[in-house]
Design an enzyme around this catalytic site. Structure first.
Site: not given
Length: 330
Positions: A141, A166, A272, A275, A298, A307
């Site tokens: 990120r 995150k 982003h 990414r 994630h 994706y």
């Protein structure tokens, strides 16, 4: 009410103090204080201690129904108010089932092709080129890249360590071999800047949480210096110390946007987007979705599955019946 030893701290100052004691990021502090101030103003400047769940529910519902904020924005406001009542006022709010939740639209991410990424990076140079290449080559990120420390680049294991991503989680991602030499040069540049600061009587960097108290000498060690240091030293707003922070992320964002315009890309690409492109291209190359999930950091594989909807094996791989009809000549 004024205390015997002086006036009591103002509410927002108490919020800031508690956030800093818990080691929360400066961005989190700014966001939480902003939402708490907005909540107070929306209720006629009443003190939050005189309010509770009904006022919080009404405020959050108004954000969704009237202001039409995104789900993430509403969740941030909720987190700020829950922090205020739990951590500062010492009150537990009952679960608020009557809040109107902001609708989360299901949108496909913007993804660049490998050729478009190459054209974009070709329009960039210097530090911003390296940072953009890292976003695409590692899947980091924006702020994860900006906050990299020198010690996070592991040239021996060919890995980059992403710390406190995150959700406050650490992870490892790949170090692109094509960026090895530029990264070595960037580490050397960070060393030179740190040496000049040290000679000038500075050389300290901000350290997370209680590390500054446990290891006060670490702030001057080269390993803890930012990989992409700011051009100038600045005063830390939290403590008043003169330090060299990391480069401003807005500069990279502007550089990527400018490169998109110069490259003539019609897609609404951003940092982003690189990414998103990293994840999509790995899946297109046949890598397992669990591997991509770990590299992206994630929590749930369902987040990574978005994706799969932009791969060539999706709608674009299906042949339209109109094309089959024309091919058969009927």
């Amino acid at each position: 009410m004024p205390a015997a030893d002086g006036p009591a701290p103002r509410l927002l100052d108490r919020v800031r103090e508690r956030l800093r004691r818990l080691g929360r990021a400066k961005r989190t502090e700014e966001a939480y204080v902003g939402w708490i101030r907005r909540f107070i103003l929306a209720n006629g400047k009443r003190h939050p201690d005189t309010m509770g769940a009904p006022e919080v529910e009404a405020f959050l519902t108004r954000l969704a129904a009237h202001d039409e904020v995104s789900p993430s924005t509403q969740n941030q406001a909720l987190a700020a108010l829950l922090f205020l009542y739990r951590e500062v006022l010492g009150r537990e709010l009952p679960w608020m089932d009557d809040i109107q939740r902001a609708k989360r639209p299901r949108r496909l991410p913007c993804v660049l092709s490998e050729e478009e990424v190459a054209v974009l990076l070709a329009r960039m140079e210097g530090r911003y080129w390296l940072m953009a290449a890292l976003l695409y080559g590692t899947g980091m990120r924006l702020m994860e890249c900006v906050r990299l420390r020198v010690k996070d680049v592991d040239l021996t294991r060919n890995e980059i360590v992403v710390r406190e991503g995150k959700g406050g989680k650490d992870r490892r991602t790949i170090l692109p071999q094509s960026l090895r030499a530029p990264l070595v040069a960037q580490v050397d540049e960070a060393r030179r800047i740190h040496a000049r600061d040290f000679e000038a009587g500075y050389g300290e960097v901000w350290l997370p949480h209680a590390l500054a108290r446990k290891h006060p000498a670490a702030a001057r060690e080269i390993g803890w210096q930012y990989l992409f240091p700011a051009p100038r030293r600045s005063v830390d707003p939290r403590g008043g110390a003169m330090r060299r922070h990391h480069v401003d992320e807005k500069g990279l964002q502007r550089a990527v946007k400018a490169a998109c315009r110069q490259a003539g890309l019609d897609k609404p690409a951003s940092c982003h987007t690189l990414r998103h492109s990293f994840a999509t291209h790995l899946l297109e190359a046949g890598h397992h979705i669990r591997t991509v999930q770990e590299l992206l950091g994630h929590k749930d594989v369902a987040t990574t599955q978005i994706y799969t909807h932009v791969l060539g094996r999706g709608a674009s791989a299906v042949r339209s019946p109109l094309d089959r009809r024309r091919a058969s000549g009927t």
